[in-house]
Design a protein around this motif. Structure first.
Motif, mmCIF file in Angstrom:
data_model
loop_
_atom_site.group_PDB
_atom_site.id
_atom_site.type_symbol
_atom_site.label_atom_id
_atom_site.label_comp_id
_atom_site.label_asym_id
_atom_site.label_seq_id
_atom_site.Cartn_x
_atom_site.Cartn_y
_atom_site.Cartn_z
ATOM 1 N N MET A 1 49.920 -35.737 56.465
ATOM 2 C CA MET A 1 50.025 -35.230 55.091
ATOM 3 C C MET A 1 48.713 -34.648 54.562
ATOM 4 O O MET A 1 48.627 -34.185 53.430
ATOM 5 C CB MET A 1 50.593 -36.298 54.158
ATOM 6 C CG MET A 1 52.100 -36.410 54.278
ATOM 7 S SD MET A 1 52.937 -34.831 53.921
ATOM 8 C CE MET A 1 53.536 -34.371 55.507
ATOM 9 N N THR B 1 59.307 -29.250 51.655
ATOM 10 C CA THR B 1 60.342 -30.253 51.946
ATOM 11 C C THR B 1 60.418 -30.618 53.429
ATOM 12 O O THR B 1 60.284 -29.751 54.305
ATOM 13 C CB THR B 1 61.751 -29.738 51.533
ATOM 14 O OG1 THR B 1 62.105 -28.602 52.324
ATOM 15 C CG2 THR B 1 61.810 -29.406 50.059
ATOM 16 N N THR C 1 54.258 -26.384 51.795
ATOM 17 C CA THR C 1 54.870 -27.381 52.686
ATOM 18 C C THR C 1 55.707 -28.262 51.771
ATOM 19 O O THR C 1 55.316 -29.373 51.421
ATOM 20 C CB THR C 1 53.766 -28.218 53.360
ATOM 21 O OG1 THR C 1 52.834 -28.629 52.348
ATOM 22 C CG2 THR C 1 53.035 -27.436 54.437
ATOM 23 N N GLU D 1 56.223 -33.892 44.648
ATOM 24 C CA GLU D 1 55.121 -33.479 43.771
ATOM 25 C C GLU D 1 54.775 -31.997 43.900
ATOM 26 O O GLU D 1 54.200 -31.407 42.995
ATOM 27 C CB GLU D 1 53.872 -34.326 44.080
ATOM 28 C CG GLU D 1 53.023 -33.873 45.276
ATOM 29 C CD GLU D 1 53.756 -33.873 46.608
ATOM 30 O OE1 GLU D 1 54.738 -34.616 46.745
ATOM 31 O OE2 GLU D 1 53.358 -33.115 47.509
ATOM 32 N N ASP E 1 57.174 -38.440 45.167
ATOM 33 C CA ASP E 1 56.883 -37.719 46.412
ATOM 34 C C ASP E 1 57.345 -36.263 46.349
ATOM 35 O O ASP E 1 57.002 -35.464 47.212
ATOM 36 C CB ASP E 1 57.560 -38.451 47.590
ATOM 37 C CG ASP E 1 57.004 -38.035 48.938
ATOM 38 O OD1 ASP E 1 55.963 -37.340 48.949
ATOM 39 O OD2 ASP E 1 57.601 -38.402 49.966
ATOM 40 N N LYS F 1 55.245 -42.929 50.830
ATOM 41 C CA LYS F 1 55.856 -42.540 52.103
ATOM 42 C C LYS F 1 55.726 -43.673 53.109
ATOM 43 O O LYS F 1 54.784 -44.465 53.018
ATOM 44 C CB LYS F 1 55.109 -41.318 52.674
ATOM 45 C CG LYS F 1 55.409 -40.000 52.003
ATOM 46 C CD LYS F 1 54.608 -38.886 52.669
ATOM 47 C CE LYS F 1 54.865 -37.541 52.011
ATOM 48 N NZ LYS F 1 56.240 -37.064 52.138
ATOM 49 N N ALA G 1 56.900 -26.037 55.511
ATOM 50 C CA ALA G 1 56.681 -27.414 55.994
ATOM 51 C C ALA G 1 56.981 -27.567 57.487
ATOM 52 O O ALA G 1 56.330 -28.343 58.180
ATOM 53 C CB ALA G 1 57.518 -28.403 55.172
ATOM 54 N N ARG H 1 56.605 -29.322 43.926
ATOM 55 C CA ARG H 1 57.284 -28.467 42.949
ATOM 56 C C ARG H 1 56.659 -28.631 41.561
ATOM 57 O O ARG H 1 56.700 -27.709 40.746
ATOM 58 C CB ARG H 1 58.792 -28.758 42.962
ATOM 59 C CG ARG H 1 59.171 -30.150 42.615
ATOM 60 C CD ARG H 1 60.579 -30.525 43.108
ATOM 61 N NE ARG H 1 60.596 -30.848 44.535
ATOM 62 C CZ ARG H 1 61.692 -31.197 45.213
ATOM 63 N NH1 ARG H 1 62.857 -31.256 44.609
ATOM 64 N NH2 ARG H 1 61.624 -31.473 46.500
ATOM 65 N N ASN I 1 61.237 -39.003 41.720
ATOM 66 C CA ASN I 1 60.535 -39.424 42.927
ATOM 67 C C ASN I 1 59.155 -38.774 42.912
ATOM 68 O O ASN I 1 59.042 -37.541 42.865
ATOM 69 C CB ASN I 1 61.357 -38.966 44.145
ATOM 70 C CG ASN I 1 60.811 -39.518 45.444
ATOM 71 O OD1 ASN I 1 59.605 -39.584 45.641
ATOM 72 N ND2 ASN I 1 61.709 -39.923 46.337
ATOM 73 N N ALA J 1 63.154 -31.491 54.567
ATOM 74 C CA ALA J 1 64.495 -30.994 54.897
ATOM 75 C C ALA J 1 64.459 -29.648 55.615
ATOM 76 O O ALA J 1 65.349 -29.332 56.409
ATOM 77 C CB ALA J 1 65.320 -30.876 53.618
ATOM 78 N N TYR K 1 47.841 -31.983 55.767
ATOM 79 C CA TYR K 1 48.142 -30.540 55.805
ATOM 80 C C TYR K 1 49.064 -30.098 54.681
ATOM 81 O O TYR K 1 49.532 -28.964 54.668
ATOM 82 C CB TYR K 1 48.649 -30.122 57.185
ATOM 83 C CG TYR K 1 50.150 -30.137 57.456
ATOM 84 C CD1 TYR K 1 50.776 -31.271 57.944
ATOM 85 C CD2 TYR K 1 50.925 -29.001 57.270
ATOM 86 C CE1 TYR K 1 52.135 -31.288 58.224
ATOM 87 C CE2 TYR K 1 52.301 -29.000 57.553
ATOM 88 C CZ TYR K 1 52.897 -30.152 58.021
ATOM 89 O OH TYR K 1 54.240 -30.161 58.300
ATOM 90 N N ASP K 2 49.233 -30.964 53.681
ATOM 91 C CA ASP K 2 50.104 -30.606 52.561
ATOM 92 C C ASP K 2 49.449 -29.585 51.618
ATOM 93 O O ASP K 2 50.044 -29.188 50.625
ATOM 94 C CB ASP K 2 50.511 -31.880 51.797
ATOM 95 C CG ASP K 2 51.894 -31.754 51.174
ATOM 96 O OD1 ASP K 2 52.676 -30.904 51.628
ATOM 97 O OD2 ASP K 2 52.181 -32.507 50.228
HETATM 98 N N1 BES Z 1 54.844 -32.741 51.442
HETATM 99 C C1 BES Z 1 56.175 -33.210 51.474
HETATM 100 C C2 BES Z 1 57.067 -32.375 52.393
HETATM 101 C C3 BES Z 1 56.733 -32.418 53.853
HETATM 102 C C4 BES Z 1 57.338 -33.340 54.671
HETATM 103 C C5 BES Z 1 55.847 -31.516 54.381
HETATM 104 C C6 BES Z 1 57.041 -33.348 56.019
HETATM 105 C C7 BES Z 1 55.558 -31.535 55.723
HETATM 106 C C8 BES Z 1 56.157 -32.446 56.542
HETATM 107 C C9 BES Z 1 56.791 -33.170 50.079
HETATM 108 O O1 BES Z 1 55.922 -33.362 49.039
HETATM 109 C C10 BES Z 1 57.802 -34.266 50.044
HETATM 110 O O2 BES Z 1 57.423 -35.382 50.226
HETATM 111 N N2 BES Z 1 59.044 -33.915 49.844
HETATM 112 C C11 BES Z 1 60.097 -34.871 49.817
HETATM 113 C C12 BES Z 1 61.032 -34.496 48.706
HETATM 114 C C13 BES Z 1 62.032 -35.548 48.373
HETATM 115 C C14 BES Z 1 61.341 -36.747 47.739
HETATM 116 C C15 BES Z 1 63.042 -34.970 47.430
HETATM 117 C C16 BES Z 1 60.807 -34.841 51.158
HETATM 118 O O3 BES Z 1 60.943 -33.765 51.742
HETATM 119 O O4 BES Z 1 61.202 -35.896 51.625
#
Ligand code: BES
Ligand code: ZN
Ligand code: ZN
Length: 516
Positions: free
Chosen positions: A288, A379, A377, A352, A350, A280, A467, A354, A348, A381, A290-291
């Motif tokens: 992160m 996405t 938490t 992780e 990131d 990231k 999230a 799922r 990816n 999105a 708080y993930d």
């Molecule tokens: N832990 C993140 C999602 C997240 C982002 C939680 C911001 C709280 C605040 C998750 O593991 C992640 O990184 N998701 C990616 C998915 C992408 C790589 C498809 C994301 O949302 O960018």
């Protein structure tokens, strides 16, 4: 803080400050406000007639009273709560939080709350105790300077003429729920260094021991035996071992062989998400930590359930892992095999959450779960779609989704359903494996859920993407900024509603002759 209740007169409560709810456009020359005005030497009338307070939700007026009046309390806090007809327990919870936080800020030690809602004193007392407890949470554990040291010693919930026992029992319920929300917030707030998967498992063991839950923690060797290649692929890059935490609540009178419609909560427990090899950007990466909030939500809810003792069994499953890059880390392009046998191409690292959830959902099914609600938490999105107001909900069972939404409404937590049509699954088809862990730029929250759906076949399933709602960037009058503990109360409410539905079903089955 000691939460107490009183069915006595508010005028006679031995407290430093009295807080009273005021409805929109309420007049000071009738009902309780008239009585209060007389006891407080005319101050209520003057505040309302000057229109300093119109009773709009969130308005506050705070006054010191001359001694020798008709109130034992020497300070009065009037708080607007909006329309009388819409007044509900969720607002009472926020009211109590606002009152507790505001008066702590004035160094008040003892508070009496007249939340009104006399008709439903039972729900009122629970909501007030819960809200006051939640309101006082501070995320400043590691501060040594400017730490909030002031404490409220006594918070009395007053409902004149109500049944004392009911008030007491309800406030106790509210306290348990509020403390469990704070427990979740505390875990979510811990730095990654202090809240590793091993620490998280330790916290789970502690609550199991303290409140009476069954606990099992799978280490990586046991995960290997179970074939949990998806979960294990996430912890490869970390020095910390992954843990799969299982908590089970069994009601004392349950038939041990029959879990019936076993309800399970599964929570994402990524104790730090750096993104792994798909690292990231640095900005805000500290958040992160708080993930693991989904997992903390499961632990907080189980902690409350163990104390509230509903009549149905409940399973909690938390896959806990760090997501870090290293020479051993999983790489984009790698293919892993999940416990279900499905192969996953990692696009990816990131994405992780799922991966760990997929194996945890399978394991929950192996343990007999028939209805699964996962929380994560998951996405970034979801924040773009719903901000920090609504938690996204998706799933395969509309009845279960509706139950979550309804339970949320009762406790004041908002959920908004996103669609999960089968067309979205096309986005996660892989060229070289069964599925891939990223579905492109479009509809990120939905394709993440579509991925989980691949593992939730055969059960009734709903997914909560927290999230956007699990972390509050700004403080509110009723809570500090930081971890919100969202969904803990909803999940508890779901269990209590299901337990009540089960007991009323059983009552209905009693033959008429035996019922009398
Ligand atoms: N832990 C993140 C999602 C997240 C982002 C939680 C911001 C709280 C605040 C998750 O593991 C992640 O990184 N998701 C990616 C998915 C992408 C790589 C498809 C994301 O949302 O960018
Ligand atoms: Zn991630
Ligand atoms: Zn993550």
């Amino acid at each position: 803080m000691e939460v107490q209740t009183s069915a006595g007169r508010y005028q006679e409560q031995d407290v430093q400050a009295l807080a009273v709810a005021v409805f929109k456009d309420e007049k000071a020359d009738e009902g309780i406000l008239k009585e209060l005005d007389e006891a407080a030497g005319g101050v209520v009338k003057s505040v309302i007639e000057s229109e300093e307070l119109k009773g709009k939700e969130g308005e506050i007026v705070y006054v010191h009273l001359a001694s020798g009046g008709g109130l034992r309390a020497q300070r009065l806090l009037l708080v607007g709560v909006g329309e009388r007809d819409d007044y509900n327990p969720a607002q009472i919870s926020q009211l109590a939080g606002t009152v507790a936080r505001f008066l702590r800020g004035k160094n008040v030690k003892t508070i009496g709350l007249v939340a009104r809602a006399e008709k439903d004193a039972e729900k009122m007392a629970a909501a007030a105790a819960e809200g006051a407890t939640m309101g006082l949470f501070e995320p400043d554990k590691y501060r040594t300077i400017d730490k909030e040291e002031r404490v409220i010693e006594k918070f009395i919930i007053i409902a004149e003429g109500a049944d004392e026992e009911t008030l007491k029992r309800s406030a106790e319920r509210g306290r348990i729920i509020g403390e469990s929300v704070n427990f979740t917030r505390d875990l979510a707030n811990e730095p990654g260094a202090y809240m590793t998967p091993t620490n998280m498992a330790e916290r789970a063991r502690e609550i199991a021991e303290e409140f009476g839950l069954n606990v099992d923690v799978l280490d990586e060797a046991r995960m290997e035996q179970e074939g949990m290649g998806a979960l294990l692929s996430v912890s490869h890059g970390s020095e910390e071992d992954a843990k799969l935490i299982i908590l089970k609540y069994t009601p004392r009178d349950a038939n041990a062989q029959d879990d019936g419609d076993l309800l399970a909560f599964v929570g994402k427990g990524i104790t730090f998400d750096s993104g792994g090899i798909s690292l990231k950007p640095g900005e805000n990466m500290e958040l992160m930590k708080y993930d693991m909030t989904g997992g903390a939500t499961v632990l907080g809810a189980m902690r409350a359930i163990a104390q509230l003792k509903p009549s149905i069994p409940v399973l909690g499953v938390v896959p806990a892992s760090e997501n870090l890059p290293s020479g051993k880390a999983t790489k984009p392009g790698d293919v892993v095999t999940a416990m279900s046998g499905k192969t996953i191409e990692i696009i990816n690292t990131d994405a992780e959450g799922r991966l760990v959830l997929s194996d945890a959902i399978c394991y929950a099914k192996k343990l007999g779960a028939k209805r699964i609600i996962d929380m994560a938490t998951l996405t970034g999105a979801v924040s773009i779609a719903l901000g920090d107001v609504n938690t996204a909900i998706l799933g395969t069972d509309q009845e279960l989704i509706d139950e979550v939404i309804a339970a949320g409404r009762e406790v004041g937590e908002k959920f908004w359903q996103l669609p999960l049509d089968k067309e979205y699954t096309k986005q996660i088809k892989s060229d070289i494996a069964d599925i891939k862990n990223v579905g492109g730029r479009k509809a990120g929250t939905i394709t993440a859920a579509a991925f989980l759906k691949e593992f939730a076949d055969g059960v009734s399933w709903a997914h909560l993407d927290i999230a956007g709602t699990a972390w509050g960037d700004d403080a509110k009058p009723y809570r500090a900024k930081g971890p919100t503990g969202v969904a803990v109360r909803t999940v508890i409410q779901i269990v209590e509603r299901a337990a009540r539905a089960k007991s009323s079903d059983q009552e209905a089955e009693v033959p008429v002759s035996a019922a009398s």
